[in-house]
Motif scaffolding. Structure first.
Motif, PDB file in Angstrom:
ATOM      1  N   TRP A 246      43.005  43.601  52.401  1.00 31.20           N
ATOM      2  CA  TRP A 246      43.121  43.092  51.045  1.00 31.20           C
ATOM      3  C   TRP A 246      42.474  42.537  50.413  1.00 31.20           C
ATOM      4  O   TRP A 246      41.967  42.053  48.926  1.00 31.20           O
ATOM      5  CB  TRP A 246      44.242  41.300  51.830  1.00 31.20           C
ATOM      6  CG  TRP A 246      46.052  42.202  51.988  1.00 31.20           C
ATOM      7  CD1 TRP A 246      46.731  41.531  53.000  1.00 31.20           C
ATOM      8  CD2 TRP A 246      47.005  42.791  51.078  1.00 31.20           C
ATOM      9  NE1 TRP A 246      47.568  42.418  53.327  1.00 31.20           N
ATOM     10  CE2 TRP A 246      48.282  42.831  51.997  1.00 31.20           C
ATOM     11  CE3 TRP A 246      46.851  42.964  50.205  1.00 31.20           C
ATOM     12  CZ2 TRP A 246      48.827  43.630  52.578  1.00 31.20           C
ATOM     13  CZ3 TRP A 246      47.615  43.492  49.071  1.00 31.20           C
ATOM     14  CH2 TRP A 246      48.856  44.686  50.367  1.00 31.20           C
ATOM     15  N   ILE A 247      41.716  41.581  51.121  1.00 27.12           N
ATOM     16  CA  ILE A 247      39.927  40.890  50.626  1.00 27.12           C
ATOM     17  C   ILE A 247      38.801  41.321  50.072  1.00 27.12           C
ATOM     18  O   ILE A 247      39.070  41.175  49.196  1.00 27.12           O
ATOM     19  CB  ILE A 247      40.000  39.866  51.890  1.00 27.12           C
ATOM     20  CG1 ILE A 247      40.583  39.261  52.215  1.00 27.12           C
ATOM     21  CG2 ILE A 247      37.614  39.086  51.100  1.00 27.12           C
ATOM     22  CD1 ILE A 247      40.439  38.102  53.539  1.00 27.12           C
ATOM     23  N   GLY A 248      39.547  42.262  50.296  1.00 27.42           N
ATOM     24  CA  GLY A 248      38.206  43.594  50.027  1.00 27.42           C
ATOM     25  C   GLY A 248      38.458  44.234  48.377  1.00 27.42           C
ATOM     26  O   GLY A 248      38.155  44.203  47.227  1.00 27.42           O
ATOM     27  N   VAL A 249      40.516  44.553  48.027  1.00 23.09           N
ATOM     28  CA  VAL A 249      40.793  44.675  46.915  1.00 23.09           C
ATOM     29  C   VAL A 249      39.920  43.425  46.009  1.00 23.09           C
ATOM     30  O   VAL A 249      40.152  43.922  44.923  1.00 23.09           O
ATOM     31  CB  VAL A 249      42.510  45.082  46.546  1.00 23.09           C
ATOM     32  CG1 VAL A 249      42.497  45.227  45.792  1.00 23.09           C
ATOM     33  CG2 VAL A 249      42.760  46.156  47.601  1.00 23.09           C
ATOM     34  N   ALA A 250      40.633  42.430  46.315  1.00 20.85           N
ATOM     35  CA  ALA A 250      40.652  40.918  45.585  1.00 20.85           C
ATOM     36  C   ALA A 250      38.999  40.861  45.416  1.00 20.85           C
ATOM     37  O   ALA A 250      38.939  40.290  43.983  1.00 20.85           O
ATOM     38  CB  ALA A 250      41.089  39.771  46.197  1.00 20.85           C
ATOM     39  N   ASP A 251      38.177  41.138  46.302  1.00 24.14           N
ATOM     40  CA  ASP A 251      37.092  41.006  46.337  1.00 24.14           C
ATOM     41  C   ASP A 251      36.617  41.844  44.974  1.00 24.14           C
ATOM     42  O   ASP A 251      35.626  40.946  43.799  1.00 24.14           O
ATOM     43  CB  ASP A 251      36.255  40.810  47.016  1.00 24.14           C
ATOM     44  CG  ASP A 251      34.713  40.789  47.784  1.00 24.14           C
ATOM     45  OD1 ASP A 251      34.136  40.499  47.139  1.00 24.14           O
ATOM     46  OD2 ASP A 251      34.127  41.928  47.781  1.00 24.14           O
ATOM     47  N   SER A 252      36.923  42.709  44.704  1.00 26.21           N
ATOM     48  CA  SER A 252      35.880  43.954  44.320  1.00 26.21           C
ATOM     49  C   SER A 252      36.749  43.725  42.971  1.00 26.21           C
ATOM     50  O   SER A 252      36.308  43.930  41.977  1.00 26.21           O
ATOM     51  CB  SER A 252      37.242  45.679  44.228  1.00 26.21           C
ATOM     52  OG  SER A 252      36.066  45.870  46.139  1.00 26.21           O
ATOM     53  N   TYR A 253      37.911  43.739  42.636  1.00 26.86           N
ATOM     54  CA  TYR A 253      38.560  43.006  41.402  1.00 26.86           C
ATOM     55  C   TYR A 253      37.655  41.541  40.718  1.00 26.86           C
ATOM     56  O   TYR A 253      37.608  42.031  39.728  1.00 26.86           O
ATOM     57  CB  TYR A 253      40.606  42.772  41.452  1.00 26.86           C
ATOM     58  CG  TYR A 253      40.447  41.846  39.962  1.00 26.86           C
ATOM     59  CD1 TYR A 253      41.083  43.423  39.021  1.00 26.86           C
ATOM     60  CD2 TYR A 253      40.956  40.393  40.164  1.00 26.86           C
ATOM     61  CE1 TYR A 253      41.499  42.688  37.968  1.00 26.86           C
ATOM     62  CE2 TYR A 253      41.533  40.457  38.872  1.00 26.86           C
ATOM     63  CZ  TYR A 253      42.016  41.307  37.759  1.00 26.86           C
ATOM     64  OH  TYR A 253      41.991  40.775  36.252  1.00 26.86           O
ATOM     65  N   ASP A 254      38.107  40.673  41.281  1.00 29.49           N
ATOM     66  CA  ASP A 254      37.306  40.201  40.753  1.00 29.49           C
ATOM     67  C   ASP A 254      35.677  40.173  40.339  1.00 29.49           C
ATOM     68  O   ASP A 254      35.792  39.666  39.377  1.00 29.49           O
ATOM     69  CB  ASP A 254      36.699  38.198  41.985  1.00 29.49           C
ATOM     70  CG  ASP A 254      36.286  37.620  41.190  1.00 29.49           C
ATOM     71  OD1 ASP A 254      36.794  36.269  40.122  1.00 29.49           O
ATOM     72  OD2 ASP A 254      35.538  37.336  41.500  1.00 29.49           O
ATOM     73  N   ALA A 255      34.767  40.709  40.909  1.00 27.11           N
ATOM     74  CA  ALA A 255      33.138  41.091  41.209  1.00 27.11           C
ATOM     75  C   ALA A 255      33.424  41.953  39.808  1.00 27.11           C
ATOM     76  O   ALA A 255      32.496  41.649  38.819  1.00 27.11           O
ATOM     77  CB  ALA A 255      33.226  41.615  42.056  1.00 27.11           C
ATOM     78  N   MET A 256      34.181  42.485  38.994  1.00 26.14           N
ATOM     79  CA  MET A 256      34.460  43.133  38.369  1.00 26.14           C
ATOM     80  C   MET A 256      35.114  42.516  36.834  1.00 26.14           C
ATOM     81  O   MET A 256      34.593  43.006  36.051  1.00 26.14           O
ATOM     82  CB  MET A 256      35.733  45.011  38.051  1.00 26.14           C
ATOM     83  CG  MET A 256      35.137  45.700  39.500  1.00 26.14           C
ATOM     84  SD  MET A 256      35.635  47.258  39.325  1.00 26.14           S
ATOM     85  CE  MET A 256      37.230  46.616  40.555  1.00 26.14           C
ATOM     86  N   THR A 257      36.355  41.811  36.652  1.00 23.27           N
ATOM     87  CA  THR A 257      36.129  41.001  35.541  1.00 23.27           C
ATOM     88  C   THR A 257      35.576  39.632  35.872  1.00 23.27           C
ATOM     89  O   THR A 257      35.802  38.551  34.847  1.00 23.27           O
ATOM     90  CB  THR A 257      37.872  40.211  36.078  1.00 23.27           C
ATOM     91  OG1 THR A 257      37.674  39.222  37.668  1.00 23.27           O
ATOM     92  CG2 THR A 257      38.871  41.945  35.997  1.00 23.27           C
ATOM     93  N   SER A 258      34.494  39.409  36.992  1.00 23.01           N
ATOM     94  CA  SER A 258      33.772  38.751  35.940  1.00 23.01           C
ATOM     95  C   SER A 258      32.236  38.873  35.357  1.00 23.01           C
ATOM     96  O   SER A 258      32.107  39.163  35.525  1.00 23.01           O
ATOM     97  CB  SER A 258      32.922  37.448  37.256  1.00 23.01           C
ATOM     98  OG  SER A 258      34.082  37.379  37.869  1.00 23.01           O
ATOM     99  N   ASN A 259      31.462  37.885  34.228  1.00 20.79           N
ATOM    100  CA  ASN A 259      30.626  38.067  33.877  1.00 20.79           C
ATOM    101  C   ASN A 259      29.635  37.779  34.484  1.00 20.79           C
ATOM    102  O   ASN A 259      29.552  36.043  35.163  1.00 20.79           O
ATOM    103  CB  ASN A 259      30.578  36.600  32.497  1.00 20.79           C
ATOM    104  CG  ASN A 259      30.959  37.401  31.058  1.00 20.79           C
ATOM    105  OD1 ASN A 259      30.646  39.398  31.580  1.00 20.79           O
ATOM    106  ND2 ASN A 259      31.007  36.733  29.810  1.00 20.79           N
TER     107      ASN A 259
END
Length: 358
Positions: A246-259
């Motif tokens: 779960w954390i792997g998905v959330a971590d990847s998503y936040d990295a992609m949507t953060s400037n």
């Protein structure tokens, strides 16, 4: 309120939501009128989008996942503890211990989230990127908890997942700052150092009396992928703890949507599509399906283009079908202003969102 890219801001516009720094303190308040100087400062802060007041959308309420006080409390706890660890030699000598504040912070976060009937992953609050690690840690925690709630975890399980996600990158406190904050791609040697944060994080957390042992495994395994292509151990499928997935998905998503200094943020729908590419290879398909149903891929306030040639602002999202929002249309096919009207894409299936304001 509507969501406006920094490069579309104009003097005289008024902020619709506060801008925070990495300590959770307000840098610019709601209602501040933007000047050329403030717009330039926002751009320099690497903030991609801000919420703006306007007559067409001032009745739109942007849901908040946490109270301001809770967010500030969490960020201060992360910042103070991580800074202390960065400056401490006691970690490697085995006598540095986390205090109990993270457990208390997690209880407060869960209390806030329990007040929401259907919590969703929204575009996070606007922050500067003075220290990405603090904001990222909190975002990944919130996103992981939304997914855990949707999956059906109980309070105790959510608290463990929350602590694991909040502390998943704690090992980066022991990686040289010049590597963690490098404004560009890492070379092979730097990447080798960076990857070590997973094992360092595990070693920091595994003997902590105030942190569940599972949280240490979350720090160790959140970069593992189900096809064995991840690190540090190349674990596969069932070898990876469910929380770490779960954390792997959330971590990847936040990295992609953060400037970041070296890349522009993706919008949610773009990041979701990028995650889909890894379905069944990098990420569990079932987990991605739950993620898809809990993320607002077209956030409230976002300006979207419709297949009719019209343009409007997202004003409402149905958690059961977030990719078909209600849109308040205000611009016609020839880019001319029209009398606003709302279209519910759940009902009008012949119309789709064809693009967003970049």
């Amino acid at each position: 309120m509507r969501l406006v890219p920094i490069n579309r801001l104009q003097e005289g516009m008024k902020l619709g939501k506060k801008i925070y720094n990495d300590e959770g303190l307000v840098l610019l308040a709601d209602g501040v009128e933007l000047t050329a100087s403030l717009i330039s400062r926002l751009s320099a802060m690497d903030i991609g989008y801000v919420y703006i007041h306007d007559e067409l959308t001032d009745d739109i309420e942007i849901p908040e996942m946490l109270h301001d006080e809770t967010r500030n409390q969490a960020l201060k706890a992360i910042r103070s503890q991580f800074q202390d660890m960065s400056n401490s030699s006691g970690i490697t000598k085995g006598f540095y211990h986390l205090d109990k504040k993270f457990s208390k912070v997690m209880d407060t976060i869960l209390d806030d989230m329990s007040l929401q009937e259907d919590p969703m992953i929204m575009l996070h609050d606007m922050h500067t990127t003075d220290n990405y690690l603090y904001i990222h840690s909190l975002n990944v925690c919130l996103y992981s908890l939304v997914l855990g709630i949707a999956y059906g975890y109980g309070r105790n399980e959510l608290k463990t997942l929350g602590l694991g996600s909040l502390l998943h990158d704690i090992g980066k406190t022991q990686i040289p700052v010049k590597i963690v904050q490098k404004p560009g791609m890492l070379n092979d040697e730097e990447f080798r150092h960076m990857k070590a944060h997973t094992e360092i994080g595990f070693n920091i957390l595994k003997d902590e009396p105030n942190i569940p042992l599972v949280a240490a495994h979350c720090a160790l395994q959140h970069h593992e992928r189900i096809n064995g292509s991840g690190y540090p151990r190349g674990l596969k499928g069932p070898e990876i703890h469910e929380y770490a997935k779960w954390i792997g998905v959330a971590d990847s998503y936040d990295a992609m949507t953060s400037n970041r200094v070296y890349k522009r943020a993706m919008l949610p729908h773009q990041a979701v599509e990028a995650l889909y590419v890894g379905s069944g290879t990098l990420y569990e398909q079932k987990q991605l399906e739950i993620f898809r149903d809990r993320v607002a891929i077209y956030p409230i306030g976002l300006t979207v283009n419709l297949s009719t040639g019209e343009r409007g602002v997202v004003v409402k999202i149905d958690p059961s079908i977030p990719h078909r929002p209600v849109v308040r249309v205000n611009t016609g096919p020839d880019n001319e202003p029209i009398v606003p009207y709302e279209i519910d894409l759940r009902q009008v299936l012949s119309v789709v969102i064809s693009g967003v304001m970049e």
